[in-house]
Design an enzyme around this catalytic site. Structure first.
Site, PDB file in Angstrom:
ATOM      1  N   SER A  63       0.822  -1.211   0.000  1.00 16.64           N
ATOM      2  CA  SER A  63       0.000   0.000   0.000  1.00 16.64           C
ATOM      3  C   SER A  63       0.856   1.261   0.000  1.00 16.64           C
ATOM      4  CB  SER A  63      -0.960  -0.055   1.199  1.00 16.64           C
ATOM      5  OG  SER A  63      -1.940   0.933   1.116  1.00 16.64           O
TER       6      SER A  63
ATOM      7  N   HIS B  73      -2.631  -1.102  -4.900  1.00 15.03           N
ATOM      8  CA  HIS B  73      -4.084  -0.984  -5.048  1.00 15.03           C
ATOM      9  C   HIS B  73      -4.486   0.482  -4.985  1.00 15.03           C
ATOM     10  CE1 HIS B  73      -4.609   0.013  -0.797  1.00 15.03           C
ATOM     11  NE2 HIS B  73      -3.816  -1.011  -0.498  1.00 15.03           N
TER      12      HIS B  73
END
Length: 244
Positions: free
Chosen positions: A126, A149
């Protein structure tokens, strides 16, 4: 060899809950802050770990392992201003966390003149991705993974166009930073962010060490010795006499 830097020692002493009147012990403060300064090839290199979840403006539960940005940022400033510390090694094993806190640390790292290297161990997921690419050279071990993501938010979210615009701008900040600090293009990184079929509850993908290097996200496969060798070489270049 362990080396106690005065500036960083002062920061560590302030964070120690049960410090004594005459100062703090170096070994205890090193464990509490997740950082230590070592001597490598005659140069003093500071090692800073970014682990667990990156904590932002809200305090996470006590059982969570966290990296607090209000602790890391002063250390980075002290390292940049230190006359003794010649290099900085960032070791990452993080699940991600607060986007703005992570970007703040990453931006600070990317603007340092002190030679810097990052090493991804375990995971750099992340918001850990911008942190991994923020240094002058990034390394990753083959067994490590990185999850890419889109931006997500917990809690109550208003279903209005302004919210979607905010998400898009936040995502652009991350994409632009990664494009400017790695070898991957913004278009290719967006494709990784929006990839389907790999994550059960989300869009995006998981890259192993080789995959992260192949796509240009991380510079090189390597471990601790590779990162320290790079820092020693860069420090040597900086200390070499230059012709006028």
């Amino acid at each position: 060899m362990y080396f106690g830097n005065n500036i960083l020692g002062d920061i560590m002493c302030e964070e120690k809950e049960n410090k004594q009147e005459n100062g703090c012990e170096e070994s205890n403060s090193s464990f509490e802050t997740g950082s230590i300064t070592v001597e490598s090839s005659g140069h003093f290199i500071h090692c800073l770990t970014i682990i667990g979840q990156i904590e932002g403006h809200y305090i996470l539960p006590s059982q969570n392992k966290t990296t607090k940005y209000e602790h890391v940022i002063p250390q980075l400033v002290a390292i940049e201003e230190s006359k003794e510390i010649e290099g900085l090694l960032i070791i990452l094993n993080t699940v991600g966390g607060d986007v703005e806190a992570g970007l703040a640390i990453a931006e600070l790292l990317s603007t340092m003149t002190t030679p810097t290297a990052s090493l991804v161990l375990g995971g750099g997921h992340s918001i850990g991705v911008p942190l991994a690419v923020s240094c002058q050279k990034s390394f990753i071990v083959p067994s490590a993974t990185m999850t890419v993501h889109p931006v997500r938010m917990n809690g109550t979210v208003l279903g209005v166009p302004q919210t979607l615009s905010y998400f898009e701008k936040m995502q652009d900040r991350i994409v632009n930073f990664i494009e400017n600090n790695s070898k991957i293009s913004a278009e290719d990184f967006r494709k990784l962010m929006m990839k389907t079929g790999e994550l059960i509850m989300d869009v995006g993908c998981v890259l192993d060490g080789e995959g992260a290097v192949e796509c240009g996200l991380i510079d090189e496969l390597g471990g601790l010795s590779s990162a320290l060798s790079f820092l020693s070489d860069r420090i040597g270049e900086n200390n070499a006499p230059h012709d006028n």
